[in-house]
Design a protein around this motif. Structure first.
Motif, mmCIF file in Angstrom:
data_model
loop_
_atom_site.group_PDB
_atom_site.id
_atom_site.type_symbol
_atom_site.label_atom_id
_atom_site.label_comp_id
_atom_site.label_asym_id
_atom_site.label_seq_id
_atom_site.Cartn_x
_atom_site.Cartn_y
_atom_site.Cartn_z
ATOM 1 N N ASP A 32 0.864 -1.527 -0.269
ATOM 2 C CA ASP A 32 0.022 0.004 -0.455
ATOM 3 C C ASP A 32 0.921 1.564 -0.175
ATOM 4 O O ASP A 32 2.105 1.435 1.015
ATOM 5 C CB ASP A 32 -1.084 -0.058 1.273
ATOM 6 N N MET A 33 0.231 2.330 -0.901
ATOM 7 C CA MET A 33 0.872 3.254 -0.586
ATOM 8 C C MET A 33 0.866 4.204 1.337
ATOM 9 O O MET A 33 -0.489 4.247 0.829
ATOM 10 C CB MET A 33 0.960 3.721 -1.684
ATOM 11 N N LEU A 34 1.874 5.222 1.590
ATOM 12 C CA LEU A 34 0.960 5.792 2.458
ATOM 13 C C LEU A 34 1.238 6.721 1.873
ATOM 14 O O LEU A 34 1.374 7.401 0.929
ATOM 15 C CB LEU A 34 2.432 5.482 3.518
ATOM 16 N N PRO A 35 0.290 7.561 2.828
ATOM 17 C CA PRO A 35 0.270 9.642 2.508
ATOM 18 C C PRO A 35 1.171 10.044 2.447
ATOM 19 O O PRO A 35 2.141 9.773 2.320
ATOM 20 C CB PRO A 35 -0.368 9.700 3.758
ATOM 21 N N SER A 36 0.984 10.721 1.044
ATOM 22 C CA SER A 36 1.855 11.319 0.327
ATOM 23 C C SER A 36 2.361 12.999 1.836
ATOM 24 O O SER A 36 2.194 13.025 2.387
ATOM 25 C CB SER A 36 1.767 12.441 -1.159
ATOM 26 N N GLU A 37 4.209 12.907 1.028
ATOM 27 C CA GLU A 37 3.908 13.933 2.899
ATOM 28 C C GLU A 37 3.920 15.370 2.373
ATOM 29 O O GLU A 37 3.089 16.324 3.414
ATOM 30 C CB GLU A 37 5.519 14.695 1.993
ATOM 31 N N ALA A 38 2.629 16.095 1.186
ATOM 32 C CA ALA A 38 1.814 16.852 1.452
ATOM 33 C C ALA A 38 1.092 16.365 2.140
ATOM 34 O O ALA A 38 -0.137 17.469 2.693
ATOM 35 C CB ALA A 38 2.060 17.420 -0.518
ATOM 36 N N ALA A 39 0.314 15.373 1.559
ATOM 37 C CA ALA A 39 -0.916 15.286 2.951
ATOM 38 C C ALA A 39 -0.930 15.263 4.275
ATOM 39 O O ALA A 39 -1.737 15.450 4.709
ATOM 40 C CB ALA A 39 -0.974 13.751 2.538
ATOM 41 N N LEU A 40 0.317 14.524 5.010
ATOM 42 C CA LEU A 40 0.739 14.143 6.225
ATOM 43 C C LEU A 40 1.047 15.988 6.358
ATOM 44 O O LEU A 40 0.362 15.879 7.277
ATOM 45 C CB LEU A 40 1.753 13.343 5.852
ATOM 46 N N CYS A 41 1.633 16.806 5.588
ATOM 47 C CA CYS A 41 1.562 17.952 6.140
ATOM 48 C C CYS A 41 0.237 18.604 6.556
ATOM 49 O O CYS A 41 0.046 19.464 7.562
ATOM 50 C CB CYS A 41 2.849 19.118 5.272
ATOM 51 N N GLN A 42 -0.376 18.130 5.697
ATOM 52 C CA GLN A 42 -1.580 19.267 6.070
ATOM 53 C C GLN A 42 -2.648 18.339 6.943
ATOM 54 O O GLN A 42 -2.578 19.328 8.237
ATOM 55 C CB GLN A 42 -2.622 18.798 4.260
ATOM 56 N N GLN A 43 -2.287 17.543 7.119
ATOM 57 C CA GLN A 43 -3.181 16.547 8.172
ATOM 58 C C GLN A 43 -2.669 16.892 9.907
ATOM 59 O O GLN A 43 -3.609 17.118 10.015
ATOM 60 C CB GLN A 43 -3.150 14.952 7.732
ATOM 61 N N TYR A 44 -1.381 16.620 9.565
ATOM 62 C CA TYR A 44 -0.484 17.101 10.537
ATOM 63 C C TYR A 44 -0.397 17.953 11.311
ATOM 64 O O TYR A 44 0.142 18.833 12.314
ATOM 65 C CB TYR A 44 0.003 16.023 11.119
ATOM 66 N N GLY A 45 -0.767 18.963 10.140
ATOM 67 C CA GLY A 45 -0.179 20.744 10.584
ATOM 68 C C GLY A 45 1.771 20.735 10.869
ATOM 69 O O GLY A 45 2.004 21.973 11.867
ATOM 70 N N VAL A 46 1.961 19.884 9.481
ATOM 71 C CA VAL A 46 3.695 20.289 10.629
ATOM 72 C C VAL A 46 4.305 20.497 8.675
ATOM 73 O O VAL A 46 3.736 20.642 7.633
ATOM 74 C CB VAL A 46 4.415 19.097 10.877
ATOM 75 N N SER A 47 5.427 20.895 9.104
ATOM 76 C CA SER A 47 6.173 20.597 7.821
ATOM 77 C C SER A 47 7.223 19.849 7.187
ATOM 78 O O SER A 47 7.361 18.881 7.792
ATOM 79 C CB SER A 47 7.312 22.223 7.711
ATOM 80 N N ARG A 48 7.460 19.892 5.665
ATOM 81 C CA ARG A 48 7.336 18.711 4.757
ATOM 82 C C ARG A 48 9.204 18.197 5.810
ATOM 83 O O ARG A 48 9.110 17.575 5.795
ATOM 84 C CB ARG A 48 8.055 19.252 3.692
ATOM 85 N N GLY A 49 10.254 18.999 6.191
ATOM 86 C CA GLY A 49 10.544 18.070 6.804
ATOM 87 C C GLY A 49 11.056 17.236 7.769
ATOM 88 O O GLY A 49 11.516 16.597 7.650
#
Lengths: 266, 266
Positions: A32-49
């Motif tokens: 399975d594919m995990l959420p993309s970095e962009a998606a996780l940034c949004q969901q968790y409100g964190v930066s890409r790093g």
DNA sequence: CAGTGGTCTAGACCACTGG
DNA sequence: CAGTGGTCTAGACCACTGA
């Protein structure tokens, strides 16, 4: 902004833990594919790093694989991926859905001159146990713990030449947990594996024929300041123990790796 | 702004390589403090994040240790720290200042049905070599290479039932280098170690007595797309091979590890 | 206290992949 | 092409250490 259960530790570690839970619970299947970095940034409100660091943790544990231009995926064969085994035999065996137990063999004080060869420069306590999985003898563990460390762990005290009562009674005393409770935390360890022939005593305890092969694992654990916390020598029957490593080539060059060890039924 | 010798790859990898050179050349001794992050930012004209990633590489290879509030230090015992062994026996042995060589044992084509048990789903070429260090038999390496991969490597072609001439002549043919030249790059690998008793053939080739213990190492290497590149089975005499792992607990939680493998004289 | 590493942000440009 | 990860920057605030 979604928040996570575990409210301690760095953000990236909490995020990684969330993703690990998704994987280990089976909600995310291998491939399975995990959420993309962009998606996780949004969901968790964190930066890409931060997301990248979380993914790095999964990579190093062999739980995920990344492919540029495609995505991050749950690794195949994400079984047996619990590292740090020797220190937490108990937890490791439980994680595989089996029942750990142990038989107390011996505990004694050792003088400085008897342990200095191991790189321990003070008197120490040596504890020897037979470890069993589902009632079957699995390994012999010898732990050498420096006196100053052992003094902080009640079960490792010796009163009037007798072992502490709990050591004899508790069939699931965990040295790893005892360390944690006493405030000792392992920062790094060195491990050396060898193949050798079982001696008579080994063979008897492990219920195997003398002359069969065993895997001998030698480990030294240190805290962040480089203080020696314990030395463990483990002897496993060659057939029932395998050491499994997952190696990942770093993006920069050819080398950096990850490894987890795990005993398995043959 | 100082620049580095190696002009390829990411900045953090080049920086890490520079630091590794300082360490391995002995200009930085175990226990010495590495330049601080701030200093390296200035010297190399890079941002702090880049320096941190470079340090991370050293950490994961066990070459350095960091202590918050204090500094980053060259790790003790930074010997034998070259991972990725099975793939580059040649380079690994050279790095320890010893002389690798090999004797060709066998090469053959295998049908799909004979290798499918290994997780290879196409015909394959199997190559078997005896590896020597300073002229002493050290290991038996069996490599199973899928036909589609082997076809790209001249030395692995079989003409009229005969091995390629270079395979017989070159005493230092390196499968690892051949892979690299053919454009195959290993992304990750799985390794399994077992202890077992030497069979007669093993014992004869390795010049040891039958009945002694050997370490058997099984390894599968994949590229970034998850395509199987090769399967290697190595057999080492138990006394002369040790697998050495350096485990580092991640800052976030208790588990993430690093490991390098390395044979040593006993 | 000054200096160190630990973490995090909010951008940026690029290389790669697949449709 | 749009979407992905790979890399990098230039800041920021914090926690820890040792003098």
């Amino acid at each position: 902004m979604r928040r996570t259960v575990k409210a301690t530790g760095p953000l990236y570690a909490r995020l990684a833990q969330d993703l690990k839970n998704e994987i280990q619970s089976g909600r995310l299947q291998p491939g399975d594919m995990l959420p993309s970095e962009a998606a996780l940034c949004q969901q968790y409100g964190v930066s890409r790093g931060t997301v990248v660091r979380a993914f790095d943790m999964l990579l190093r544990e062999g739980l995920a694989q990344r492919r540029q231009g495609v995505g991050t995926f749950v690794a195949r064969q994400s079984l047996h991926r619990k590292p740090g085994y020797l220190l937490s035999f108990t937890a490791g065996v439980r994680n595989q859905g089996r029942q750990p137990s142990q038989q107390f063999l011996d505990i004694a004080r050792l003088a400085r001159r008897d342990v200095i060869q191991f790189g321990c420069d003070e008197p120490a306590v040596i504890l020897e146990r037979l470890r069993l999985v589902d009632g079957i003898p699995w390994a012999i563990h010898k732990h050498i713990v420096p006196a100053s460390v052992a003094a902080q762990i009640e079960e490792l005290t010796i009163q009037a030449g007798k072992p502490h009562a709990r050591l004899l009674e508790e069939s699931n005393f965990s040295l790893f947990e005892a360390f944690a409770e006493a405030g000792f935390s392992v920062d790094h360890a060195d491990e050396i594996l060898r193949a050798r022939i079982a001696g008579e005593r080994d063979a008897g305890l492990l219920q195997m024929a003398a002359g069969e092969a065993v895997m001998q694992v030698h480990r030294k654990s240190f805290d962040a300041k480089g203080r020696l916390l314990e030395i463990t020598e483990g002897v496993y029957s060659g057939g029932s123990y395998t050491y499994e490593a997952h190696l990942v080539s770093s993006r920069g060059l050819t080398e950096v790796l990850f490894a987890g060890d795990t005993p398995r039924q043959t």
